[in-house]
Design an enzyme around this catalytic site. Structure first.
Site, PDB file in Angstrom:
ATOM      1  N   GLY A  73     -53.814  30.728 -14.426  1.00 31.22           N
ATOM      2  CA  GLY A  73     -53.328  31.886 -13.499  1.00 31.22           C
ATOM      3  C   GLY A  73     -53.391  31.212 -11.949  1.00 31.22           C
ATOM      4  N   THR A  84     -52.985  34.606 -23.136  1.00 29.93           N
ATOM      5  CA  THR A  84     -52.050  35.637 -22.491  1.00 29.93           C
ATOM      6  C   THR A  84     -51.109  35.574 -23.472  1.00 29.93           C
ATOM      7  OG1 THR A  84     -52.666  34.893 -20.134  1.00 29.93           O
ATOM      8  CG2 THR A  84     -50.928  36.567 -20.223  1.00 29.93           C
ATOM      9  N   VAL A 134     -59.041  37.866 -10.929  1.00 29.38           N
ATOM     10  CA  VAL A 134     -58.037  37.940 -11.751  1.00 29.38           C
ATOM     11  C   VAL A 134     -57.102  37.009 -11.652  1.00 29.38           C
ATOM     12  CG1 VAL A 134     -55.653  39.426 -10.743  1.00 29.38           C
ATOM     13  CG2 VAL A 134     -57.745  40.409 -10.242  1.00 29.38           C
ATOM     14  N   GLY A 135     -55.799  36.831 -12.850  1.00 30.72           N
ATOM     15  CA  GLY A 135     -55.173  35.443 -12.541  1.00 30.72           C
ATOM     16  C   GLY A 135     -53.332  36.085 -12.255  1.00 30.72           C
ATOM     17  N   ASP A 136     -52.623  35.405 -12.740  1.00 24.36           N
ATOM     18  CA  ASP A 136     -51.271  35.994 -12.502  1.00 24.36           C
ATOM     19  C   ASP A 136     -50.848  36.701 -13.798  1.00 24.36           C
ATOM     20  OD1 ASP A 136     -52.299  34.377 -14.472  1.00 24.36           O
ATOM     21  OD2 ASP A 136     -49.884  33.450 -14.708  1.00 24.36           O
TER      22      ASP A 136
HETATM   23  N1  ASP Z   1     -52.564  33.291 -16.961  1.00 21.99           N
HETATM   24  C1  ASP Z   1     -53.768  33.924 -17.438  1.00 21.99           C
HETATM   25  C2  ASP Z   1     -54.839  33.837 -16.549  1.00 21.99           C
HETATM   26  O1  ASP Z   1     -55.241  33.071 -15.259  1.00 21.99           O
HETATM   27  C3  ASP Z   1     -54.510  33.473 -18.459  1.00 21.99           C
HETATM   28  C4  ASP Z   1     -53.390  32.784 -19.999  1.00 21.99           C
HETATM   29  O2  ASP Z   1     -52.850  32.861 -19.469  1.00 21.99           O
HETATM   30  O3  ASP Z   1     -54.562  32.238 -20.343  1.00 21.99           O
HETATM   31  O4  ASP Z   1     -55.556  34.972 -15.818  1.00 21.99           O
END
Ligand code: ASP
Length: 383
Positions: A281, A227, A256-258
């Protein structure tokens, strides 16, 4: 930048000594060897410098773009979106935008959010297919609608209505890695794994390139995350932030992530600062990490200590069990209104072998990598 070195993947086999020497190289950590960092032993709030822009390490080459805008007196949200757009457009970064690793069906699905501190506005999109620049799309949601969040096909159609081009986001590189993942995880998509044909099959997918085969085997075994969160404060103390991602590779479509969740993967309070995150996330969503960090800074904690407090809440959810926590990695990043910055990583190591967890900072002279403060002074992985 070299294709294979860019991908962040979770590290399980590094010895402590390799990472310890990497730690010396980068300036070491502040945590206490195998336990949570002692929060009573807080660092003083670092001196700030404005304007300032920071991001996860994969944004190092993109921060100049944002700093140019800040130096000319431009808007902080324009600055952070310009910086992450460079990474979204980069086919060699397979954690963001074009070339991002896809979901389990081979479709790239992107999530992004923006917050404009001075006007207290926000926008976000999630599970968007076929649109490359989702940070700009989130900004368009903020500017052109009465909503904060649009997801799925509605977000794609909104993008088309607003003049965004539809493109195939799957590069040859990510398509091949996805095919290799399918071959590894499904009986239907490969010769028997113990058969001589398995090696031939992998060799055929990657034209015999051993580096690519080794890389594919790693990301198949440990679905990578990646990300770019990016946050900026200008000379006047106005603050904005964005986070954009292709999310967890091989995810269930619609996961869906964070990153698009305001208050988790992205949070800004123009009176206080900004926060963002990378890594698993789901863990961040459960503790509203971005919001937690802002509130900790409001109470006077430095950006680093505020990030460590959010990390402590994640660790507490697992009763500080390092074996369970070792199944994932997560980072927090923060800036405050004075232009001080900091970041914390759950583990001392980054996603890449032999590297300490780091983040990118540009405070006017040049962009550089800085060490994250590790919550556990240990190497993450299946311990
Ligand atoms: N945080 C992001 C998610 O969970 C992925 C990542 O940062 O690697 O979608």
């Amino acid at each position: 930048m070299e294709l294979w070195s860019r991908r962040k993947f979770f590290l399980t086999s590094l010895t402590g000594s390799v990472v310890a020497s990497a730690g010396k190289l980068f300036g070491g950590t502040r945590s206490n060897g195998g336990g949570p960092t002692a929060l009573s032993n807080l660092a003083p709030v670092a001196q700030g410098k404005r304007p300032l822009i920071i991001s996860s390490a994969n944004g190092l080459h993109a921060l100049d773009k944002g700093m140019d805008i800040l130096k000319k007196g431009g808007d902080t949200l324009d600055a952070v979106v310009a910086a992450v757009t460079v990474v979204e457009d980069d086919p060699n970064d397979d954690s963001v935008g074009y070339g991002g690793l896809p979901n389990e069906e081979g479709e790239v699905e992107l999530d992004a959010s923006v917050i404009h501190g001075p006007t207290h506005r926000a926008g976000s999109v999630a599970s968007v297919r076929r649109i490359k620049n989702v940070a700009r799309l989130a900004k368009t949601v903020m500017e052109k609608t009465n909503h904060v969040m649009i997801v799925g096909d509605g977000a794609r159609r909104f993008a088309v209505a607003e003049g965004f081009e539809e493109v195939n986001l799957l590069t040859e590189h990510s398509r091949k890695i996805w095919l290799a993942w399918k071959a590894r995880s499904s009986f239907n998509w490969r010769p028997g794994i113990d058969s001589p044909e398995w090696k031939e099959h992998m060799a055929a997918i990657f034209d015999g390139d051993e580096t690519q085969i080794a890389y594919a085997e790693r990301v198949i075994a440990h679905p990578p995350t990646g990300t770019i969160p990016c946050m900026a404060v200008d000379a006047n103390g106005d603050i904005s932030a964005t986070t954009t991602t292709s999310g967890l590779s091989w995810k269930i479509p619609g996961r869906v992530g964070d990153s698009p969740i305001i208050g988790a993967g992205c949070c800004v309070d123009n009176e206080v600062g900004a926060a963002g995150s990378t890594g698993k996330g789901e863990e961040n969503i459960k503790i509203s990490g971005g919001h937690t960090i802002i509130e900790m800074m409001r109470q006077g904690k430095s950006p680093t200590d505020a990030c460590l407090e959010a990390m402590a809440r994640i660790a507490r959810n697992y009763k500080n069990d390092k074996k369970k926590l070792g199944t994932f990695h997560i980072y927090f990043y923060a800036i405050n209104k004075d232009g001080a910055h900091g970041a914390a990583s759950l583990w001392r190591n980054g996603y890449e072998p032999s590297k300490q967890a780091s983040y990118a900072v540009h405070d006017g002279t040049e962009a550089r990598l800085m060490a994250c403060t590790a919550y556990f002074d240990a190497v993450g992985g299946d311990q």
